[in-house]
Design a protein around this motif. Structure first.
Motif, PDB file in Angstrom:
ATOM      1  N   GLN A 188       0.832  -1.204   0.000  1.00 49.29           N
ATOM      2  CA  GLN A 188       0.000   0.000   0.000  1.00 49.29           C
ATOM      3  C   GLN A 188       0.868   1.256   0.000  1.00 49.29           C
ATOM      4  O   GLN A 188       0.590   2.220  -0.721  1.00 49.29           O
ATOM      5  CB  GLN A 188      -0.924  -0.008   1.218  1.00 49.29           C
ATOM      6  CG  GLN A 188      -1.923   1.139   1.240  1.00 49.29           C
ATOM      7  CD  GLN A 188      -2.918   1.035   2.386  1.00 49.29           C
ATOM      8  OE1 GLN A 188      -2.921   0.052   3.129  1.00 49.29           O
ATOM      9  NE2 GLN A 188      -3.757   2.029   2.546  1.00 49.29           N
ATOM     10  N   GLY A 189       1.937   1.249   0.791  1.00 49.75           N
ATOM     11  CA  GLY A 189       2.846   2.392   0.819  1.00 49.75           C
ATOM     12  C   GLY A 189       3.558   2.580  -0.502  1.00 49.75           C
ATOM     13  O   GLY A 189       3.781   3.716  -0.946  1.00 49.75           O
ATOM     14  N   PHE A 190       3.929   1.467  -1.136  1.00 52.45           N
ATOM     15  CA  PHE A 190       4.546   1.511  -2.454  1.00 52.45           C
ATOM     16  C   PHE A 190       3.613   2.164  -3.463  1.00 52.45           C
ATOM     17  O   PHE A 190       4.015   3.075  -4.216  1.00 52.45           O
ATOM     18  CB  PHE A 190       4.902   0.083  -2.885  1.00 52.45           C
ATOM     19  CG  PHE A 190       5.236  -0.082  -4.337  1.00 52.45           C
ATOM     20  CD1 PHE A 190       6.487   0.254  -4.821  1.00 52.45           C
ATOM     21  CD2 PHE A 190       4.299  -0.596  -5.233  1.00 52.45           C
ATOM     22  CE1 PHE A 190       6.804   0.100  -6.166  1.00 52.45           C
ATOM     23  CE2 PHE A 190       4.600  -0.763  -6.575  1.00 52.45           C
ATOM     24  CZ  PHE A 190       5.860  -0.418  -7.039  1.00 52.45           C
ATOM     25  N   ARG A 191       2.363   1.732  -3.470  1.00 51.99           N
ATOM     26  CA  ARG A 191       1.400   2.280  -4.418  1.00 51.99           C
ATOM     27  C   ARG A 191       1.112   3.755  -4.114  1.00 51.99           C
ATOM     28  O   ARG A 191       0.905   4.551  -5.037  1.00 51.99           O
ATOM     29  CB  ARG A 191       0.095   1.468  -4.383  1.00 51.99           C
ATOM     30  CG  ARG A 191       0.205   0.028  -4.859  1.00 51.99           C
ATOM     31  CD  ARG A 191       0.528  -0.077  -6.337  1.00 51.99           C
ATOM     32  NE  ARG A 191      -0.493   0.485  -7.184  1.00 51.99           N
ATOM     33  CZ  ARG A 191      -1.519  -0.205  -7.710  1.00 51.99           C
ATOM     34  NH1 ARG A 191      -1.637  -1.502  -7.457  1.00 51.99           N
ATOM     35  NH2 ARG A 191      -2.400   0.374  -8.496  1.00 51.99           N
ATOM     36  N   ALA A 192       1.120   4.123  -2.838  1.00 43.37           N
ATOM     37  CA  ALA A 192       0.861   5.514  -2.469  1.00 43.37           C
ATOM     38  C   ALA A 192       1.937   6.434  -3.026  1.00 43.37           C
ATOM     39  O   ALA A 192       1.660   7.586  -3.394  1.00 43.37           O
ATOM     40  CB  ALA A 192       0.781   5.649  -0.949  1.00 43.37           C
ATOM     41  N   LEU A 193       3.166   5.942  -3.112  1.00 41.68           N
ATOM     42  CA  LEU A 193       4.251   6.740  -3.675  1.00 41.68           C
ATOM     43  C   LEU A 193       4.242   6.736  -5.196  1.00 41.68           C
ATOM     44  O   LEU A 193       4.484   7.769  -5.832  1.00 41.68           O
ATOM     45  CB  LEU A 193       5.602   6.208  -3.174  1.00 41.68           C
ATOM     46  CG  LEU A 193       6.015   6.599  -1.762  1.00 41.68           C
ATOM     47  CD1 LEU A 193       7.240   5.795  -1.329  1.00 41.68           C
ATOM     48  CD2 LEU A 193       6.312   8.093  -1.681  1.00 41.68           C
ATOM     49  N   LEU A 194       3.979   5.586  -5.793  1.00 42.06           N
ATOM     50  CA  LEU A 194       4.173   5.452  -7.239  1.00 42.06           C
ATOM     51  C   LEU A 194       2.912   5.737  -8.056  1.00 42.06           C
ATOM     52  O   LEU A 194       3.014   6.225  -9.191  1.00 42.06           O
ATOM     53  CB  LEU A 194       4.705   4.047  -7.560  1.00 42.06           C
ATOM     54  CG  LEU A 194       5.707   3.965  -8.725  1.00 42.06           C
ATOM     55  CD1 LEU A 194       6.862   4.936  -8.535  1.00 42.06           C
ATOM     56  CD2 LEU A 194       6.232   2.542  -8.872  1.00 42.06           C
ATOM     57  N   ASP A 195       1.744   5.449  -7.522  1.00 41.63           N
ATOM     58  CA  ASP A 195       0.515   5.683  -8.292  1.00 41.63           C
ATOM     59  C   ASP A 195       0.381   7.133  -8.773  1.00 41.63           C
ATOM     60  O   ASP A 195      -0.043   7.372  -9.920  1.00 41.63           O
ATOM     61  CB  ASP A 195      -0.718   5.295  -7.478  1.00 41.63           C
ATOM     62  CG  ASP A 195      -0.975   3.799  -7.460  1.00 41.63           C
ATOM     63  OD1 ASP A 195      -0.175   3.049  -8.073  1.00 41.63           O
ATOM     64  OD2 ASP A 195      -1.957   3.367  -6.824  1.00 41.63           O
ATOM     65  N   PRO A 196       0.734   8.135  -7.944  1.00 44.39           N
ATOM     66  CA  PRO A 196       0.574   9.518  -8.412  1.00 44.39           C
ATOM     67  C   PRO A 196       1.479   9.894  -9.576  1.00 44.39           C
ATOM     68  O   PRO A 196       1.257  10.926 -10.217  1.00 44.39           O
ATOM     69  CB  PRO A 196       0.928  10.351  -7.162  1.00 44.39           C
ATOM     70  CG  PRO A 196       0.660   9.446  -6.010  1.00 44.39           C
ATOM     71  CD  PRO A 196       1.058   8.085  -6.504  1.00 44.39           C
TER      72      PRO A 196
END
Length: 384
Positions: free
Chosen positions: A294-302
């Motif tokens: 979830q933290g990975f996606r929070a950084l990379l999704d944007p």
């Protein structure tokens, strides 16, 4: 701090840049994913050349950018299409780039893999000539000490009469390779001359041939790089790979979900967008290393909005946005490209790229990026 930027409709709008960059520092090596950034080359702006002249490269700045990527733990995918192979950088230039970068990687302990193609062929060629061209480049990469990436070949696409020709050529090269290679499937959205690669424009049939090559030589294939901008197809291919063969995503539209993976597996990465995103991408992967998807996606999704913008059609011109952002981030003091490709994107396109990258905090010095953006705007007649 405000700046007037042109929109797609030609109207000017006011944008307020951020004042602080994203705080990112180099960290420990990655443990859960192998990640390569396909790196751009820095042109020599003072060379008296034309767009069809041999490339004039600023070697010092080109190698400095690779050290920047290595410092954040990223591997460098060298002499790929991001480095303008076949779009300004000829084989002589690519060979020099491979030699210099491989030596630099050895000196600093950086991970490197280099593109092997057939771009020394300048006219129609038969299968024997295609095979010989591949062999020449493979030998140079292996002699340099780098891992080989067997790139898709325009000459092979033109010469092959069907899937059996791809099976023969790739089978020959894999038997000859001294170490496991990465096979690269680059779709026609990146290079129209690659339409019908693997012997068919039917992607299901092409996929079967691609997988047949791998199944016949699994010990010689470290992994595959899939650049089709089709997340579900990559996942389907990934699930059909032999045990031990990796999938390196080349999907600059869907990379967060593909790297994060699912209950049946995940993709490693070999991406052009990780050139401008290098430090941020590295931070995200280190979060993923802890098991925090979830933290990975929070950084990379944007970051996907910026990537989709840079890689919008005609996708092959994404390199212009990559180098533009390198200039704004002060990795190079000019916005000049090999082959004059800095002219390949419109001013509104570049303005949007600036806005999106600034919003992500990608510029170490936001004020400098703003000043350079204003300088470019003034050349186009936009007064602030």
């Amino acid at each position: 701090m405000t700046i007037r930027l042109p929109g797609a409709d030609g109207a000017l709008r006011t944008y307020e840049p951020r004042t602080e960059p994203l705080a990112v520092t180099p960290g420990t090596p990655f443990t859960s994913r192998t990640v390569f950034s396909a790196a751009h080359v820095v042109a020599d702006p003072f060379a008296d050349v034309s767009p069809d002249s041999p490339a004039a490269v600023d070697w010092d700045l080109t190698l400095a950018f690779r050290r920047h990527l290595w410092s954040h733990g990223l591997g460098v995918a060298e002499a790929m299409d991001t480095a303008q192979r076949g779009m300004g950088l000829d084989w002589a230039g690519a060979a020099e780039l491979i030699r210099r970068s491989a030596a630099e990687a050895k000196a600093v302990g950086g991970l490197i893999a280099c593109g092997v193609g057939t771009d020394q062929l300048t006219g129609p060629a038969g299968l024997d000539e295609v095979r010989a061209a591949y062999e020449e480049q493979l030998a140079l990469v292996e002699e340099s000490g780098a891992q080989a990436i067997l790139m898709a070949s325009r000459a092979l696409a033109a010469a092959a009469s069907g899937p059996e020709d791809y099976l023969e050529v790739y089978g020959h090269l894999l038997r000859q390779a001294s170490e496991p290679v990465v096979l690269h499937w680059l779709g026609p959205m990146f290079d129209p001359a690659l339409e019908g690669y693997w012997g068919s424009s039917d992607l299901d049939a092409a996929t079967d041939t691609f997988l047949e090559v791998i199944a016949a030589h699994p010990d010689k294939v470290d992994g595959i790089k899939v650049s089709l901008l089709d997340a579900q197809r990559e996942i389907d291919i990934r699930r059909r790979l032999p045990q031990g063969v990796r999938c390196y995503t080349g999907d600059d539209f869907n990379y967060p979900e593909l790297i994060a993976g699912d209950e049946q597996g995940f993709s490693h990465a070999l991406l052009g967008i990780f050139d401008p995103l290098g430090p941020l991408a590295a931070q995200a992967v280190r979060v993923l290393d802890t098991g925090d998807t979830q933290g990975f996606r929070a950084l990379l999704d944007p970051t996907v909005g910026l990537s989709r913008h840079l890689f919008r059609t005609p996708t092959r011109f994404y390199k212009t946005g990559v180098v533009f952002l390198a200039w704004l981030a002060d990795h190079q003091p000019h916005f000049t490209m090999v082959g004059g490709l800095q002219s390949a994107r419109s001013l509104p396109h570049l303005a949007k790229a600036y806005e999106l990258a600034d919003g992500l905090g990608l510029f170490p010095d936001p004020k400098l990026a703003e000043e350079r953006m204003k300088t470019l705007l003034s050349v186009y007649g936009v007064n602030q």
